[in-house]
Design a protein around this motif. Structure first.
Motif, short mmCIF file in Angstrom:
data_model
loop_
_atom_site.label_atom_id
_atom_site.label_comp_id
_atom_site.label_asym_id
_atom_site.label_seq_id
_atom_site.Cartn_x
_atom_site.Cartn_y
_atom_site.Cartn_z
N LEU A 85 39.92 18.92 30.21
CA LEU A 85 40.44 17.57 31.02
C LEU A 85 39.35 16.33 30.98
CD1 LEU A 85 40.02 20.27 34.06
CD2 LEU A 85 41.94 19.32 33.17
N SER A 86 39.04 16.41 29.96
CA SER A 86 38.52 14.69 29.13
C SER A 86 39.06 13.29 29.05
CB SER A 86 37.49 15.25 28.58
OG SER A 86 37.13 13.75 27.63
N GLY B 283 37.85 27.10 26.83
CA GLY B 283 38.77 27.37 27.84
C GLY B 283 37.86 26.63 28.87
N GLY B 284 36.69 26.25 29.67
CA GLY B 284 36.18 26.06 30.83
C GLY B 284 36.20 24.80 30.15
N THR B 285 35.97 24.14 31.56
CA THR B 285 34.99 22.62 31.86
C THR B 285 34.78 21.65 31.61
OG1 THR B 285 37.46 22.44 33.36
CG2 THR B 285 35.88 21.21 33.74
N PRO B 286 34.68 20.78 30.72
CA PRO B 286 32.92 20.35 30.65
C PRO B 286 31.99 20.05 31.78
CG PRO B 286 35.04 18.56 30.27
CD PRO B 286 35.42 19.94 30.10
N GLY B 287 30.80 19.38 31.46
CA GLY B 287 30.13 19.04 32.91
C GLY B 287 30.34 16.85 32.68
N GLN B 288 30.48 16.60 34.06
CA GLN B 288 30.66 15.95 34.30
C GLN B 288 29.22 14.96 33.25
OE1 GLN B 288 33.79 13.92 34.84
NE2 GLN B 288 32.84 12.24 33.94
N ASP C 98 23.22 17.65 22.19
CA ASP C 98 23.73 18.70 22.85
C ASP C 98 24.93 18.28 23.78
OD1 ASP C 98 21.08 19.10 22.05
OD2 ASP C 98 20.01 19.14 23.63
N ALA C 99 24.79 16.61 24.37
CA ALA C 99 25.75 16.58 25.18
C ALA C 99 27.52 17.16 24.54
CB ALA C 99 26.08 15.70 25.85
N CYS C 100 27.25 16.81 23.16
CA CYS C 100 28.74 16.99 22.92
C CYS C 100 28.98 18.63 21.97
CB CYS C 100 28.45 16.51 21.03
SG CYS C 100 28.75 14.29 20.58
N ARG C 101 27.71 18.97 21.64
CA ARG C 101 28.20 21.01 21.43
C ARG C 101 28.62 21.11 22.95
NH1 ARG C 101 22.66 21.14 17.75
NH2 ARG C 101 23.09 20.17 15.70
N ARG C 102 27.99 20.48 24.35
CA ARG C 102 28.01 21.56 25.39
C ARG C 102 29.97 21.86 26.00
NH1 ARG C 102 22.88 20.18 26.44
NH2 ARG C 102 23.71 18.13 27.51
N VAL C 103 30.20 20.01 25.50
CA VAL C 103 31.60 20.00 25.71
C VAL C 103 32.47 20.65 24.68
CG1 VAL C 103 33.39 18.15 25.67
CG2 VAL C 103 30.90 17.58 26.87
#
Length: 55
Positions: free
Chosen positions: A2-3, A39-44, A27-32
């Protein structure tokens, strides 16, 4: 995902941030990427951190 940030761009940012030693962005890239693979939604906050890489 959804990004508005394409996954290939996120992978490129991950590589660049890793080379620069920018651990928070890595770390943020890995989580996204993980969220996308599951199939989840990445954190804003992670998306914001990735977008801020160019700022």
């Amino acid at each position: 995902m959804l990004s508005d940030i394409p996954m290939d761009t996120i992978w490129s940012i991950l590589e660049a941030a890793n080379e620069l030693g920018d651990t928070p962005t890595v770390d943020a890239c890995r989580r996204v990427i993980d969220a996308n693979l599951r199939g989840g939604t990445p954190g804003q906050s992670d998306l914001d951190a990735i977008a801020a890489f160019f700022a």
